[in-house]
Design a protein around this motif. Structure first.
Motif, PDB file in Angstrom:
ATOM      1  N   ASP A   4       0.826  -1.213   0.000  1.00 38.79           N
ATOM      2  CA  ASP A   4       0.000   0.000   0.000  1.00 38.79           C
ATOM      3  C   ASP A   4       0.850   1.248   0.000  1.00 38.79           C
ATOM      4  O   ASP A   4       0.469   2.271  -0.570  1.00 38.79           O
ATOM      5  CB  ASP A   4      -0.903   0.023   1.253  1.00 38.79           C
ATOM      6  N   ASP A   5       1.987   1.176   0.689  1.00 35.31           N
ATOM      7  CA  ASP A   5       2.815   2.381   0.819  1.00 35.31           C
ATOM      8  C   ASP A   5       4.301   2.001   0.769  1.00 35.31           C
ATOM      9  O   ASP A   5       4.937   1.817   1.813  1.00 35.31           O
ATOM     10  CB  ASP A   5       2.486   3.089   2.141  1.00 35.31           C
ATOM     11  N   PRO A   6       4.869   1.903  -0.454  1.00 38.82           N
ATOM     12  CA  PRO A   6       6.277   1.479  -0.572  1.00 38.82           C
ATOM     13  C   PRO A   6       7.263   2.522  -0.038  1.00 38.82           C
ATOM     14  O   PRO A   6       8.458   2.261  -0.016  1.00 38.82           O
ATOM     15  CB  PRO A   6       6.464   1.269  -2.078  1.00 38.82           C
ATOM     16  N   THR A   7       6.760   3.687   0.414  1.00 43.88           N
ATOM     17  CA  THR A   7       7.700   4.671   0.984  1.00 43.88           C
ATOM     18  C   THR A   7       8.015   4.352   2.450  1.00 43.88           C
ATOM     19  O   THR A   7       8.901   4.966   3.041  1.00 43.88           O
ATOM     20  CB  THR A   7       7.143   6.107   0.900  1.00 43.88           C
ATOM     21  N   LEU A   8       7.292   3.400   3.037  1.00 47.36           N
ATOM     22  CA  LEU A   8       7.621   2.994   4.407  1.00 47.36           C
ATOM     23  C   LEU A   8       9.015   2.363   4.421  1.00 47.36           C
ATOM     24  O   LEU A   8       9.367   1.628   3.494  1.00 47.36           O
ATOM     25  CB  LEU A   8       6.623   1.954   4.913  1.00 47.36           C
ATOM     26  N   THR A   9       9.775   2.630   5.456  1.00 46.24           N
ATOM     27  CA  THR A   9      11.108   2.020   5.572  1.00 46.24           C
ATOM     28  C   THR A   9      11.047   0.875   6.573  1.00 46.24           C
ATOM     29  O   THR A   9      10.697   1.093   7.737  1.00 46.24           O
ATOM     30  CB  THR A   9      12.136   3.062   6.053  1.00 46.24           C
ATOM     31  N   PRO A  10      11.394  -0.349   6.127  1.00 41.78           N
ATOM     32  CA  PRO A  10      11.416  -1.452   7.099  1.00 41.78           C
ATOM     33  C   PRO A  10      12.559  -1.261   8.094  1.00 41.78           C
ATOM     34  O   PRO A  10      13.623  -0.779   7.717  1.00 41.78           O
ATOM     35  CB  PRO A  10      11.674  -2.697   6.243  1.00 41.78           C
ATOM     36  N   ILE A  11      12.307  -1.631   9.327  1.00 43.72           N
ATOM     37  CA  ILE A  11      13.431  -1.702  10.274  1.00 43.72           C
ATOM     38  C   ILE A  11      13.455  -3.084  10.928  1.00 43.72           C
ATOM     39  O   ILE A  11      12.419  -3.634  11.258  1.00 43.72           O
ATOM     40  CB  ILE A  11      13.414  -0.601  11.362  1.00 43.72           C
ATOM     41  N   ALA A  12      14.667  -3.610  11.066  1.00 41.92           N
ATOM     42  CA  ALA A  12      14.844  -4.911  11.717  1.00 41.92           C
ATOM     43  C   ALA A  12      15.523  -4.642  13.058  1.00 41.92           C
ATOM     44  O   ALA A  12      14.868  -4.251  14.020  1.00 41.92           O
ATOM     45  CB  ALA A  12      15.641  -5.830  10.811  1.00 41.92           C
ATOM     46  N   GLY A  13      16.833  -4.777  13.139  1.00 44.77           N
ATOM     47  CA  GLY A  13      17.528  -4.488  14.392  1.00 44.77           C
ATOM     48  C   GLY A  13      17.707  -3.000  14.627  1.00 44.77           C
ATOM     49  O   GLY A  13      17.997  -2.559  15.738  1.00 44.77           O
ATOM     50  N   CYS A  14      17.595  -2.204  13.569  1.00 44.91           N
ATOM     51  CA  CYS A  14      17.668  -0.743  13.615  1.00 44.91           C
ATOM     52  C   CYS A  14      19.091  -0.205  13.871  1.00 44.91           C
ATOM     53  O   CYS A  14      19.288   0.977  14.122  1.00 44.91           O
ATOM     54  CB  CYS A  14      16.699  -0.185  14.656  1.00 44.91           C
ATOM     55  N   THR A  15      20.092  -1.066  13.811  1.00 49.17           N
ATOM     56  CA  THR A  15      21.446  -0.609  14.145  1.00 49.17           C
ATOM     57  C   THR A  15      22.055   0.257  13.039  1.00 49.17           C
ATOM     58  O   THR A  15      22.947   1.056  13.316  1.00 49.17           O
ATOM     59  CB  THR A  15      22.387  -1.803  14.441  1.00 49.17           C
ATOM     60  N   ASP A  16      21.595   0.118  11.811  1.00 51.21           N
ATOM     61  CA  ASP A  16      22.023   1.031  10.745  1.00 51.21           C
ATOM     62  C   ASP A  16      21.084   2.229  10.660  1.00 51.21           C
ATOM     63  O   ASP A  16      21.530   3.373  10.542  1.00 51.21           O
ATOM     64  CB  ASP A  16      22.051   0.326   9.379  1.00 51.21           C
ATOM     65  N   VAL A  17      19.784   1.963  10.745  1.00 51.42           N
ATOM     66  CA  VAL A  17      18.801   3.051  10.615  1.00 51.42           C
ATOM     67  C   VAL A  17      19.031   4.098  11.708  1.00 51.42           C
ATOM     68  O   VAL A  17      19.017   5.300  11.434  1.00 51.42           O
ATOM     69  CB  VAL A  17      17.363   2.476  10.688  1.00 51.42           C
ATOM     70  N   LEU A  18      19.268   3.647  12.921  1.00 47.59           N
ATOM     71  CA  LEU A  18      19.440   4.590  14.028  1.00 47.59           C
ATOM     72  C   LEU A  18      20.638   5.513  13.782  1.00 47.59           C
ATOM     73  O   LEU A  18      20.574   6.714  14.050  1.00 47.59           O
ATOM     74  CB  LEU A  18      19.629   3.828  15.338  1.00 47.59           C
ATOM     75  N   VAL A  19      21.711   4.947  13.240  1.00 44.60           N
ATOM     76  CA  VAL A  19      22.905   5.762  12.961  1.00 44.60           C
ATOM     77  C   VAL A  19      22.561   6.822  11.904  1.00 44.60           C
ATOM     78  O   VAL A  19      22.930   7.994  12.044  1.00 44.60           O
ATOM     79  CB  VAL A  19      24.070   4.859  12.486  1.00 44.60           C
ATOM     80  N   GLY A  20      21.802   6.408  10.873  1.00 46.93           N
ATOM     81  CA  GLY A  20      21.397   7.344   9.822  1.00 46.93           C
ATOM     82  C   GLY A  20      20.537   8.475  10.372  1.00 46.93           C
ATOM     83  O   GLY A  20      20.699   9.645  10.008  1.00 46.93           O
ATOM     84  N   LEU A  21      19.637   8.129  11.287  1.00 51.26           N
ATOM     85  CA  LEU A  21      18.773   9.164  11.878  1.00 51.26           C
ATOM     86  C   LEU A  21      19.606  10.099  12.759  1.00 51.26           C
ATOM     87  O   LEU A  21      19.458  11.313  12.731  1.00 51.26           O
ATOM     88  CB  LEU A  21      17.666   8.515  12.725  1.00 51.26           C
ATOM     89  N   HIS A  22      20.500   9.499  13.524  1.00 50.22           N
ATOM     90  CA  HIS A  22      21.328  10.261  14.459  1.00 50.22           C
ATOM     91  C   HIS A  22      22.200  11.272  13.721  1.00 50.22           C
ATOM     92  O   HIS A  22      22.346  12.410  14.147  1.00 50.22           O
ATOM     93  CB  HIS A  22      22.180   9.273  15.247  1.00 50.22           C
ATOM     94  N   PHE A  23      22.778  10.841  12.587  1.00 49.35           N
ATOM     95  CA  PHE A  23      23.684  11.733  11.855  1.00 49.35           C
ATOM     96  C   PHE A  23      22.975  12.546  10.777  1.00 49.35           C
ATOM     97  O   PHE A  23      23.617  13.266  10.019  1.00 49.35           O
ATOM     98  CB  PHE A  23      24.845  10.935  11.247  1.00 49.35           C
ATOM     99  N   GLY A  24      21.661  12.406  10.695  1.00 45.68           N
ATOM    100  CA  GLY A  24      20.892  13.212   9.754  1.00 45.68           C
ATOM    101  C   GLY A  24      21.081  12.818   8.303  1.00 45.68           C
ATOM    102  O   GLY A  24      20.777  13.598   7.395  1.00 45.68           O
ATOM    103  N   THR A  25      21.576  11.615   8.045  1.00 48.25           N
ATOM    104  CA  THR A  25      21.765  11.178   6.648  1.00 48.25           C
ATOM    105  C   THR A  25      20.536  10.430   6.127  1.00 48.25           C
ATOM    106  O   THR A  25      20.473  10.107   4.951  1.00 48.25           O
ATOM    107  CB  THR A  25      23.001  10.254   6.528  1.00 48.25           C
TER     108      THR A  25
END
Ligand SMILES: Cc1cc2nc3c(=O)[nH]c(=O)nc-3n(C[C@H](O)[C@H](O)[C@H](O)COP(=O)(O)OP(=O)(O)OC[C@H]3O[C@@H](n4cnc5c(N)ncnc54)[C@H](O)[C@@H]3O)c2cc1C
Length: 271
Positions: A4-25
């Protein structure tokens, strides 16, 4: 939900996603948490028959033979380290998982996340390449299987569609001695400068990380070794295959030299 919404970002362990959010990338702000999906967990043996909708599935990968090991995308590095099945069948994957981050990252980071994150420095990627692994992709419209060595299309891009999840990784039986080496500023918690996985059997396979925009299946170097060529010739072939860059972790020259050295060490240690 992804259909329904392919713009959603899957998260699993979040260990990469969190770094991206933290550094604003990372500019994504809507996520879908995969962690409760037990169907994406588990490590087991399956009949070694590539299946799926993809033309890759029919043309690529290994010939059906025996049993493959199927590792759910949500398997953590700790799950991999502790699995007797992975220890027995793919010890080079256990060796790589042991050197990912520290205990916290190993408990939370997943194999699927390492692949989907698509960093050329992802530690499991050379192992999956040398193992001729297959990636099982699943979406609301079905499942397809892609040979790992056809998965990446360029720097951090892959054939995975936004509506698809990595469901599992399948590794066919490996005929030969397995080898893994990570070179970084220290053994854990440091992103790799160069890492190499190798299989020495009737067919030699070599894969290297951090020396090209994507993990590199070094088929020219491996072909020299497979036909009994010298290590110097294999190193020369490797030199022509890799294209390492200068970045904050290392220089291209250093990476080139280390890659050649690792090839010689692989050959010596698996004699
Ligand atoms: C301190 C620290 C040390 C680290 N050390 C290392 C290291 O030594 N070696 C190394 O390789 N990595 C390292 N990492 C990076 C990271 O831990 C790994 O890449 C890990 O495997 C990511 O998995 P994850 O489940 O946390 O992914 P997430 O952060 O949840 O997701 C990463 C990406 O994959 C996507 N994704 C996740 N699962 C799926 C799925 N099933 N299907 C489709 N897309 C999916 C997400 O949308 C996102 O784009 C380190 C990270 C930190 C913070």
């Amino acid at each position: 939900m992804l259909a329904d919404d392919p713009t959603l970002t899957p998260i699993a362990g979040c260990t990469d996603v969190l770094v991206g959010l933290h550094f604003g990338t990372l500019d994504k702000r809507r996520f879908i948490d995969l962690w409760p999906l037990d169907d994406l967990r588990g490590i087991r043996l399956v009949q070694d028959k590539p299946k799926g909708l993809s033309p890759h599935a029919r043309t690529g990968g290994d010939k059906p033979s025996g049993l493959s090991i199927r590792i759910g995308a949500l398997a953590t590095f700790t799950d991999i380290i502790k699995s007797a099945l992975v220890q027995r069948r793919v010890p080079m994957l256990v060796a790589a998982a042991r050197e990912v981050g520290g205990a916290q990252i190993q408990n939370r980071g997943t194999l699927g996340g390492n692949i989907a994150n698509a960093s050329p420095a992802g530690d499991t990627l050379p192992v999956l390449s040398a193992a001729n692994a297959r990636i099982v992709l699943r979406s609301a419209s079905g499942e397809r299987v892609v040979p790992f060595n056809d998965f990446y299309t360029g720097y951090r891009t892959s054939v995975r569609q936004p509506s698809e999840l990595i469901a599992a990784i399948e590794i066919p039986p490996i005929d030969g001695r397995q080898w893994w080496r990570k070179v970084g500023t220290r053994r854990a918690q440091a992103i790799s400068k160069v890492m190499m996985a190798g299989v020495r059997g009737p067919e030699v396979r070599v894969a290297i990380g951090s020396v090209a925009p994507t993990v590199l299946h070094a088929s020219a170097a491996a072909a020299v070794l497979s036909r009994g060529g010298s290590i110097a010739d294999a190193q020369a072939a490797l030199r022509s295959e890799i294209a390492p860059i200068d970045d904050i972790r290392s220089t291209g020259d250093y990476r080139r030299q280390v890659a050649e050295n690792l090839l010689a060490v692989f050959w010596k240690e698996t004699r």
